[in-house]
Design a protein around this motif. Structure first.
Motif, PDB file in Angstrom:
ATOM      1  N   GLY A  53      37.366  35.929   5.514  1.00 22.82           N
ATOM      2  CA  GLY A  53      38.196  34.859   6.063  1.00 22.82           C
ATOM      3  C   GLY A  53      39.373  35.348   6.878  1.00 22.82           C
ATOM      4  N   SER A  54      40.527  34.730   6.676  1.00 25.73           N
ATOM      5  CA  SER A  54      41.699  35.019   7.497  1.00 25.73           C
ATOM      6  C   SER A  54      42.208  36.446   7.280  1.00 25.73           C
ATOM      7  N   SER A  55      43.116  36.862   8.151  1.00 22.77           N
ATOM      8  CA  SER A  55      43.568  38.246   8.252  1.00 22.77           C
ATOM      9  C   SER A  55      44.006  38.854   6.921  1.00 22.77           C
ATOM     10  N   ILE A  56      43.610  40.106   6.704  1.00 24.68           N
ATOM     11  CA  ILE A  56      44.097  40.878   5.562  1.00 24.68           C
ATOM     12  C   ILE A  56      44.719  42.165   6.090  1.00 24.68           C
ATOM     13  N   ILE A  57      45.484  42.862   5.248  1.00 22.81           N
ATOM     14  CA  ILE A  57      46.145  44.081   5.715  1.00 22.81           C
ATOM     15  C   ILE A  57      45.115  45.173   5.961  1.00 22.81           C
ATOM     16  N   GLU A  58      45.469  46.103   6.847  1.00 25.25           N
ATOM     17  CA  GLU A  58      44.528  47.130   7.283  1.00 25.25           C
ATOM     18  C   GLU A  58      44.019  47.976   6.122  1.00 25.25           C
ATOM     19  N   GLU A  59      44.909  48.313   5.187  1.00 27.35           N
ATOM     20  CA  GLU A  59      44.492  49.140   4.057  1.00 27.35           C
ATOM     21  C   GLU A  59      43.396  48.461   3.238  1.00 27.35           C
ATOM     22  N   ASP A  60      43.478  47.127   3.136  1.00 31.46           N
ATOM     23  CA  ASP A  60      42.464  46.391   2.379  1.00 31.46           C
ATOM     24  C   ASP A  60      41.112  46.425   3.082  1.00 31.46           C
ATOM     25  N   ILE A  61      41.139  46.433   4.410  1.00 34.32           N
ATOM     26  CA  ILE A  61      39.880  46.531   5.163  1.00 34.32           C
ATOM     27  C   ILE A  61      39.198  47.853   4.847  1.00 34.32           C
ATOM     28  N   ASN A  62      39.981  48.937   4.810  1.00 29.01           N
ATOM     29  CA  ASN A  62      39.417  50.238   4.467  1.00 29.01           C
ATOM     30  C   ASN A  62      38.819  50.235   3.058  1.00 29.01           C
ATOM     31  N   THR A  63      39.520  49.589   2.135  1.00 28.99           N
ATOM     32  CA  THR A  63      39.022  49.517   0.757  1.00 28.99           C
ATOM     33  C   THR A  63      37.683  48.798   0.694  1.00 28.99           C
ATOM     34  N   VAL A  64      37.580  47.687   1.424  1.00 28.52           N
ATOM     35  CA  VAL A  64      36.333  46.922   1.441  1.00 28.52           C
ATOM     36  C   VAL A  64      35.205  47.762   2.033  1.00 28.52           C
ATOM     37  N   ILE A  65      35.468  48.440   3.142  1.00 28.61           N
ATOM     38  CA  ILE A  65      34.440  49.256   3.802  1.00 28.61           C
ATOM     39  C   ILE A  65      33.944  50.360   2.874  1.00 28.61           C
ATOM     40  N   GLU A  66      34.880  51.029   2.211  1.00 25.45           N
ATOM     41  CA  GLU A  66      34.492  52.143   1.342  1.00 25.45           C
ATOM     42  C   GLU A  66      33.781  51.659   0.086  1.00 25.45           C
ATOM     43  N   THR A  67      34.073  50.433  -0.342  1.00 16.92           N
ATOM     44  CA  THR A  67      33.414  49.885  -1.533  1.00 16.92           C
ATOM     45  C   THR A  67      32.039  49.319  -1.200  1.00 16.92           C
ATOM     46  N   VAL A  68      31.967  48.522  -0.144  1.00 16.09           N
ATOM     47  CA  VAL A  68      30.731  47.816   0.214  1.00 16.09           C
ATOM     48  C   VAL A  68      29.767  48.695   0.993  1.00 16.09           C
ATOM     49  N   LYS A  69      30.328  49.594   1.825  1.00 17.97           N
ATOM     50  CA  LYS A  69      29.538  50.445   2.725  1.00 17.97           C
ATOM     51  C   LYS A  69      28.627  49.602   3.622  1.00 17.97           C
ATOM     52  N   PRO A  70      29.235  48.717   4.410  1.00 22.57           N
ATOM     53  CA  PRO A  70      28.427  47.842   5.278  1.00 22.57           C
ATOM     54  C   PRO A  70      27.913  48.577   6.507  1.00 22.57           C
ATOM     55  N   LYS A  71      26.883  47.997   7.081  1.00 19.85           N
ATOM     56  CA  LYS A  71      26.385  48.481   8.374  1.00 19.85           C
ATOM     57  C   LYS A  71      27.187  47.853   9.508  1.00 19.85           C
ATOM     58  N   PHE A  72      27.610  46.578   9.315  1.00 19.31           N
ATOM     59  CA  PHE A  72      28.318  45.832  10.349  1.00 19.31           C
ATOM     60  C   PHE A  72      29.672  45.335   9.858  1.00 19.31           C
ATOM     61  N   LEU A  73      30.641  45.334  10.764  1.00 17.99           N
ATOM     62  CA  LEU A  73      31.942  44.721  10.528  1.00 17.99           C
ATOM     63  C   LEU A  73      32.252  43.843  11.723  1.00 17.99           C
ATOM     64  N   PHE A  74      32.545  42.563  11.457  1.00 16.77           N
ATOM     65  CA  PHE A  74      32.826  41.631  12.540  1.00 16.77           C
ATOM     66  C   PHE A  74      34.244  41.107  12.442  1.00 16.77           C
ATOM     67  N   PHE A  75      34.939  41.113  13.595  1.00 20.59           N
ATOM     68  CA  PHE A  75      36.277  40.547  13.706  1.00 20.59           C
ATOM     69  C   PHE A  75      36.223  39.297  14.586  1.00 20.59           C
ATOM     70  N   SER A  76      37.045  38.314  14.241  1.00 26.32           N
ATOM     71  CA  SER A  76      37.226  37.138  15.088  1.00 26.32           C
ATOM     72  C   SER A  76      38.660  37.105  15.550  1.00 26.32           C
ATOM     73  N   CYS A  77      38.858  36.909  16.848  1.00 25.08           N
ATOM     74  CA  CYS A  77      40.207  36.888  17.407  1.00 25.08           C
ATOM     75  C   CYS A  77      40.358  35.681  18.336  1.00 25.08           C
ATOM     76  N   THR A  78      41.270  34.785  17.984  1.00 28.86           N
ATOM     77  CA  THR A  78      41.471  33.549  18.741  1.00 28.86           C
ATOM     78  C   THR A  78      42.719  33.598  19.616  1.00 28.86           C
ATOM     79  N   ILE A  79      43.803  34.163  19.095  1.00 26.65           N
ATOM     80  CA  ILE A  79      45.081  34.197  19.794  1.00 26.65           C
ATOM     81  C   ILE A  79      45.162  35.436  20.683  1.00 26.65           C
TER      82      ILE A  79
END
Length: 304
Positions: free
Chosen positions: A214-240
């Motif tokens: 969902g909505s924005s999270i801090i950068e360190e948390d993104i790294n935590t998610v990537i290292e935990t989940v080990k996804p193939k894809f990461l998608f960002f949405s940017c409106t502003i």
């Protein structure tokens, strides 16, 4: 196996075609274009021929025809000037639904908004409703909010209505454990998540296991998610637009840290990207339409 043997239940066909089971039943009841066989328990079973015909009808609906027009075309097996006129009339109908839905949302009329969304799903496929109706209305609301033509209350109300409908659909699709994992999150500083929801629903319908943040999270948390989940894809949405530089900077940083991670970005702000940035980040731009999303995913999946 005999092609006349029923082997797909209604849930499987619904997932394959992007049609809600209730819509599929309504099509059968109103237009009699197919007659599913029944198993011993009385449940619908669809043959390969049924699926083939339904796929053809869905293609015509996604091209702008109503289901009644598509059924008529199927029976006539032709496309003439009269058919093109009816396609124009359906485009007008699509525009009316969009306009009425926008007005209902900006009038805080929840019942009317849900009725219009239900009407849209009864006529069109899931992808068409998401992209051509909800997506378009979402963009219009975003533009009006950015230009101070509507209040934050209007934006929040519309968001809550559309989020609830999209969320219900998102969790109705099965996941394919053989497909890679996907993480979807708004870019730094972004709180407008409806565009991301629509894209996520498209990916979920393809069977991908999506971790929706969902909505924005801090950068360190993104790294935590990537290292935990080990996804193939990461998608960002940017409106502003003001958030785009930080989003692109983060993409570069993450690509350096995670070499096998495929990162995509979409959203209204991407329109403001400079020619130089467009060239540099061309491999990250997922596009705006379902066809562009499909192509982007297909190209990246080839590299698995």
């Amino acid at each position: 196996m005999n092609t006349e043997e029923g082997k797909y239940n209604i849930k499987a066909v619904s997932t394959m075609l992007g049609i809600q089971p209730g819509t599929l039943r309504a099509w059968e009841r109103r237009y009699k274009m197919i007659a599913p066989v029944r198993n011993d328990s009385g449940h619908r079973l669809y043959t390969d021929e049924h699926v083939k015909k339904l796929k053809w009808l869905v293609e015509k609906v996604n091209a702008g025809f109503t289901i009644s027009q598509a059924v008529t075309l199927s029976e006539q097996n032709s496309l003439n000037e009269t058919d093109l006129d009816t396609k124009d009339k359906d485009q007008n109908r699509l525009n009316v639904i969009r306009k009425d839905l926008l007005n209902a949302l900006l009038s805080f009329d929840e019942n009317e908004a849900h009725d219009l969304i239900n009407e849209a799903f009864s006529i069109y496929t899931i992808d068409k409703v998401l992209i051509d109706i909800l997506g378009t209305v979402l963009i219009q609301i975003g533009h009006q909010w950015e230009q101070n033509k509507i209040t934050t209350a209007h934006e929040h109300f519309a968001t809550s209505i559309l989020r609830s409908r999209i969320g219900i659909l998102m969790h109705s699709f099965p996941q394919n454990s053989f497909l890679p994992k996907v993480v979807a999150v708004c870019a730094p500083g972004e709180w407008h998540e409806l565009g991301l929801l629509i894209f996520t629903l498209f990916i979920r319908r393809k069977g991908f296991n999506v971790i929706y943040l969902g909505s924005s999270i801090i950068e360190e948390d993104i790294n935590t998610v990537i290292e935990t989940v080990k996804p193939k894809f990461l998608f960002f949405s940017c409106t502003i637009n003001d958030n785009l530089p930080n989003a692109l900077s983060l993409i570069k940083k993450l690509e350096e840290e995670y070499e096998t991670l495929e990162i995509g970005i979409g959203g209204h702000a991407v329109h403001s990207i400079s020619p130089e940035q467009k060239q540099e980040f061309s491999h990250n731009l997922v596009g705006e339409t379902s066809q562009e999303w499909e192509q982007w995913m297909s190209e990246k999946m080839k590299d698995r």
